[in-house]
Write a protein that holds these residues in place. Structure first.
Motif, short mmCIF file in Angstrom:
data_model
loop_
_atom_site.label_atom_id
_atom_site.label_comp_id
_atom_site.label_asym_id
_atom_site.label_seq_id
_atom_site.Cartn_x
_atom_site.Cartn_y
_atom_site.Cartn_z
N PHE A 522 0.84 -1.20 0.00
CA PHE A 522 0.00 0.00 0.00
C PHE A 522 0.87 1.25 0.00
O PHE A 522 1.92 1.30 0.64
N ILE A 523 0.43 2.27 -0.76
CA ILE A 523 1.18 3.52 -0.89
C ILE A 523 1.09 4.29 0.41
O ILE A 523 -0.02 4.64 0.85
N PRO A 524 2.21 4.60 1.07
CA PRO A 524 2.14 5.38 2.32
C PRO A 524 1.72 6.82 2.07
O PRO A 524 1.83 7.33 0.95
N GLU A 525 1.27 7.46 3.11
CA GLU A 525 0.76 8.84 2.98
C GLU A 525 1.82 9.81 2.49
O GLU A 525 1.51 10.75 1.76
N ASP A 526 3.06 9.60 2.89
CA ASP A 526 4.12 10.56 2.54
C ASP A 526 4.85 10.19 1.25
O ASP A 526 5.91 10.75 0.94
N ASP A 527 4.33 9.26 0.48
CA ASP A 527 4.98 8.86 -0.76
C ASP A 527 4.91 10.01 -1.77
O ASP A 527 3.83 10.51 -2.08
N PRO A 528 6.06 10.46 -2.31
CA PRO A 528 6.06 11.58 -3.26
C PRO A 528 5.42 11.24 -4.60
O PRO A 528 5.22 12.13 -5.43
N LEU A 529 5.09 10.00 -4.81
CA LEU A 529 4.49 9.58 -6.08
C LEU A 529 3.08 10.15 -6.26
O LEU A 529 2.67 10.46 -7.38
N ILE A 533 -0.03 13.15 -9.14
CA ILE A 533 -1.26 12.54 -9.66
C ILE A 533 -2.46 13.32 -9.17
O ILE A 533 -3.38 13.64 -9.94
N GLN A 534 -2.47 13.63 -7.89
CA GLN A 534 -3.60 14.35 -7.30
C GLN A 534 -3.78 15.72 -7.95
O GLN A 534 -4.91 16.14 -8.24
N ASP A 540 -10.67 14.72 -6.06
CA ASP A 540 -11.50 15.21 -4.96
C ASP A 540 -10.84 14.87 -3.63
O ASP A 540 -10.21 13.82 -3.49
N PRO A 541 -10.98 15.75 -2.62
CA PRO A 541 -10.38 15.45 -1.30
C PRO A 541 -10.88 14.14 -0.68
O PRO A 541 -10.19 13.56 0.16
N SER A 542 -12.05 13.69 -1.12
CA SER A 542 -12.59 12.45 -0.56
C SER A 542 -11.96 11.20 -1.18
O SER A 542 -12.30 10.08 -0.77
N PHE A 543 -11.06 11.38 -2.15
CA PHE A 543 -10.45 10.22 -2.80
C PHE A 543 -9.69 9.38 -1.76
O PHE A 543 -8.83 9.89 -1.04
N PRO A 544 -9.97 8.08 -1.68
CA PRO A 544 -9.35 7.22 -0.65
C PRO A 544 -7.93 6.80 -1.04
O PRO A 544 -7.69 5.65 -1.41
N ARG A 545 -6.98 7.68 -0.91
CA ARG A 545 -5.61 7.43 -1.36
C ARG A 545 -4.95 6.29 -0.60
O ARG A 545 -4.05 5.64 -1.13
N MET A 546 -5.37 6.02 0.63
CA MET A 546 -4.77 4.94 1.40
C MET A 546 -5.11 3.56 0.83
O MET A 546 -4.51 2.56 1.22
N ASN A 547 -6.06 3.51 -0.09
CA ASN A 547 -6.43 2.23 -0.68
C ASN A 547 -5.65 1.92 -1.95
O ASN A 547 -5.90 0.91 -2.60
N LEU A 548 -4.70 2.78 -2.32
CA LEU A 548 -3.85 2.53 -3.48
C LEU A 548 -2.73 1.57 -3.12
O LEU A 548 -2.13 1.68 -2.04
N PHE A 614 -14.17 10.85 -8.83
CA PHE A 614 -13.22 11.66 -8.07
C PHE A 614 -12.40 12.60 -8.94
O PHE A 614 -11.67 13.44 -8.42
N ILE A 615 -12.48 12.48 -10.27
CA ILE A 615 -11.67 13.29 -11.18
C ILE A 615 -12.40 14.60 -11.49
O ILE A 615 -13.56 14.59 -11.90
N ASN A 616 -11.69 15.73 -11.30
CA ASN A 616 -12.30 17.03 -11.57
C ASN A 616 -11.62 17.79 -12.70
O ASN A 616 -11.93 18.95 -12.96
N SER A 617 -10.66 17.16 -13.37
CA SER A 617 -10.05 17.76 -14.56
C SER A 617 -9.75 16.63 -15.53
O SER A 617 -10.02 15.47 -15.27
N ARG A 618 -9.17 17.01 -16.68
CA ARG A 618 -8.86 16.04 -17.74
C ARG A 618 -10.12 15.39 -18.30
O ARG A 618 -10.10 14.25 -18.75
N ILE A 619 -11.23 16.11 -18.26
CA ILE A 619 -12.49 15.59 -18.78
C ILE A 619 -12.93 16.43 -19.97
O ILE A 619 -12.97 17.66 -19.89
N ILE A 620 -13.26 15.78 -21.08
CA ILE A 620 -13.76 16.45 -22.27
C ILE A 620 -15.17 15.93 -22.55
O ILE A 620 -15.38 14.73 -22.70
N ASN A 621 -16.13 16.82 -22.59
CA ASN A 621 -17.50 16.43 -22.92
C ASN A 621 -17.65 16.36 -24.44
O ASN A 621 -17.33 17.31 -25.15
N VAL A 622 -18.14 15.24 -24.92
CA VAL A 622 -18.24 15.02 -26.36
C VAL A 622 -19.69 14.80 -26.77
O VAL A 622 -20.54 14.46 -25.95
#
Length: 687
Positions: A522-529, A533-534, A540-548, A614-622
């Motif tokens: 599991f990716i630790p909280e302080d991982d610079p990776l 991405i975020q 979104d702040p609600s994204f469960p990053r601890m589950n990666l 959870f994604i708020n950018s990189r979206i194109i409506n077609v």
């Protein structure tokens, strides 16, 4: 003439000589009925007919129809993945396009049968058809229909599954919050049904429940992984254990480890499979009562282990594709007798309206492979005791037998609804199993609830072949501690494990038996990776990053996976006892060409459903016209899309240092396209 040419010529002469010799004996292969293929298997087995006629599993006057159905090919059946947002569109397309074209179609002068819905499957999401592969190749309309089925099956929108195989998951009555164990899951068609039930509400990316799918065969586990991946769920875990002694798991509840009990358990046990004679024609020649006698003990052990791990109030479905009462009612009766009232058969006669079935037997006899019958255990000579067990006979006490309500079992006969043969029984757990009802022993005088203790690595993983008693006792929910303490080896193992790393390097024994899997880290909280991405995807702040998580402890992390928080809990607390083959869903992949820019990870197609909320950018409506371009053209340039879509892409390109708009999601509104996108590895065309 060269050496190879001479050898080839000599071989041809020998073959010609053998053919002439065979020709003198009833015309050689042609005289034996050889026409370029293997001789057809004769669908006859007198012992099979004698056995089931004696047991009376078929109603009076229906024997000829029963045997006639067994000799006919099994119709193909398909099931539409019901939880997806476009399931109704696929159903509409099937009914109003492909099925309409088959209504007046004839092939070789024979009218093609139009597929029909299974009357008992909800919302017309399951269909059966008598179209064979030979017929499918002879008509352009059928070829298009076949191509549609193949493409939709690969994308996870349709599953090829035998009709009767769909019954157990339906009777399990699973809901999104249920913890589900599939004990003998491969090849995975029932598992995919259970995953669908978890995701009944598509607006919830992480249901509270999960499915742990187990199989004893390491190679078949990977077939199970392939099936599960088509549905793209973060709530599935595939493990590799003997179901008869599958380890009990622990979960962390408010800082304390407790035993994991399941709300739903599917117990589709290995069986002799004589209900599959319509598709597995080898059964006609190989059938013998010995198969059932040898499997009975294993089936009872698996069902017993399932009952131990079921939570009180939970439901367990036991099923086989066998018609033999030794594998069916005998196992059910033995389990009910052992449970001493802890288990009860459920009356499910009204749960699948339209399904025709026969009630379970209350009386049966046992026959050896050589045709010798025994009506009760007392009749069995001592020399037969290793082959025939007491649990194979119905209870001798009439009152006890009546109280079991074996008539609540369902036996599906092939001729009733043009299916295979099948058996299903549904249990509900009323209380703890008898061997788990231990007297309370206060822990330090506090009377705290029982906590889960990690077993020693030396804990046995296989039950004796002949053992039919209960497995190692498990604590029941709310039962106090019995004074068991962790072994020094276990404590040392716990202390040595790094935080967030699940799955130590496999032992030599694991390597011998084929189990060798990368760890789950599991990716630790302080991982610079994660921060790039975020930022790049404006998560979104609600994204469960601890589950990666990733599958490597060293080097670059090339793929990121995601699991639900409930499965994370299971992984972190059971790394030493579980042989995990796969879990979760891939959500990001490293893009080496983009490492010098804003984000080194692109979206993975199969993870779109999970990430999209959870994604708020990189979206194109077609528009719908753009969707058609993306689906019909390979690698279309952005200038081929509408001006509005092109404008959005240019704006997105200007927000980064990429020469192109990089990774993005194309959609109309708040719903991604899902796995039906033809470019499964390039989400710039995910429409």
């Amino acid at each position: 003439m060269g050496r190879r040419a001479r050898a080839r010529r000599q071989q041809q002469q020998q073959q010609q000589q053998r053919g002439e010799e065979d020709g003198g004996r009833a015309g050689g292969r042609r005289g034996a009925g050889w026409d370029g293929g293997y001789p057809e298997i004769v669908k006859e087995n007198k012992l099979f007919e004698h056995y089931y006629q004696e047991l009376g599993i078929v109603p009076d006057g229906e024997w000829d129809q029963f045997m006639g159905a067994l000799r006919e090919p099994l119709p193909a059946t398909l099931r539409i993945t019901g939880y997806k947002s476009h399931a109704k569109e696929i159903l509409h397309c099937l009914k109003n396009k492909y099925f309409k074209e088959l209504e007046d179609l004839e092939v070789d002068g024979q009218k093609v049968d139009v597929p029909q819905p299974l009357s008992w499957y909800p919302e017309e999401l399951a269909w059966h058809t008598n179209l064979s592969r030979k017929i499918l190749r002879k008509s352009p309309q059928l070829e298009k229909f076949h191509q549609f089925l193949v493409s939709e099956t690969e994308s996870g929108n349709i599953s090829r599954q035998e009709a009767v195989s769909m019954i157990p998951p339906l009777l399990l009555n699973a809901h999104p919050h249920h913890k589900i164990l599939d004990m003998c899951a491969a090849p995975g068609s029932k598992t995919t049904q259970l995953i669908e039930m978890l995701h009944a509400d598509m607006t919830v990316p992480f249901p509270e429940g999960f499915v742990i799918a187990n199989d004893v065969d390491n190679k078949r586990c990977y077939l199970l992984v392939h099936q599960a991946k088509r549905l793209g769920s973060p709530c599935i875990m595939v493990v590799n254990h003997d179901a008869s002694c599958i380890p009990r798991l622990c979960i962390d509840v408010d800082g304390r480890k407790e035993t994991l009990f399941y709300d739903r358990i599917l117990c589709d046990v290995p069986c002799s499979g004589d209900g599959t004679m319509r598709k597995n024609i080898d059964v006609w020649k190989k059938w013998s009562t010995l198969n059932s006698l040898q499997l009975h003990g294993l089936q009872l052990r698996i069902a017993t282990r399932g009952a131990e791990q079921l939570v009180p109030g939970g439901r367990m479905v036991y099923s086989t594709c066998s018609l033999n009462p030794i594998e069916d009612e005998a196992v059910i009766a033995a389990l009910l007798e052992k449970s001493e009232g802890a288990l009860e058969l459920v009356d499910v006669s009204s749960e699948l309206p339209g399904l025709r079935w026969m009630p379970g037997l209350s009386h049966w006899k046992v026959m050896t492979k050589d045709g010798q019958w025994f009506a009760e255990w007392g009749d069995v000579p001592h020399s037969r005791h290793t082959q025939i067990r007491p649990t194979m006979f119905p209870p001798s006490d009439p009152e006890k037998l009546r109280a079991m309500h074996l008539e609540r079992c369902l036996r599906i006969l092939p001729h009733h609804q043009n299916t295979g043969g099948f058996f299903v029984a549904v249990f509900v757990k009323k209380a703890a199993m008898p061997w788990n009802r231990r007297a309370p022993k206060p822990q330090g005088g506090t009377g705290e609830p029982r906590t889960c203790v990690q077993p020693s690595p030396a804990e046995p993983t296989a039950a004796p072949q002949e053992a039919t008693g209960p497995s190692e006792p498990d604590p029941e929910p709310g039962m106090p501690d019995a004074g068991v303490s962790a072994s020094p080896e276990s404590a040392e193992s716990d202390g040595a494990r790094r935080d967030g790393v699940c799955g130590p390097p496999p032992s030599k024994k694991m390597k011998v038996f084929g189990f060798k899997e990368d760890p789950f880290v599991f990716i630790p909280e302080d991982d610079p990776l994660f921060p790039p991405i975020q930022k790049f995807y404006a998560l979104d702040p609600s994204f469960p990053r601890m589950n990666l998580l990733t599958r490597t402890t060293e080097g670059k992390k090339r793929q990121l996976y995601m699991v639900s928080k409930e499965l994370r809990n299971v992984l972190l607390n059971n790394s030493e006892k579980m042989k995990v083959i796969n879990t979760g869903i891939k959500v990001w992949c490293r893009n080496n060409s983009g490492e010098e820019f804003d984000c080194a990870f692109r979206l993975a197609q199969e993870g779109i459903y999970t990430l999209y909320p959870f994604i708020n950018s990189r979206i194109i409506n077609v528009s719908i016209e753009d969707v058609k371009v993306l689906l019909t053209q390979e690698n279309p340039f952005f200038r081929k899309l509408s001006s509005e879509t092109h404008r959005q892409a240019k704006e997105m390109r200007g927000q980064t240092r990429y020469a192109a708009p990089s990774c993005c999601v194309a959609g109309g509104g708040r719903r991604p396209c899902g796995p039906s996108c033809p470019r499964t590895n390039d989400c710039t065309t995910c429409a």
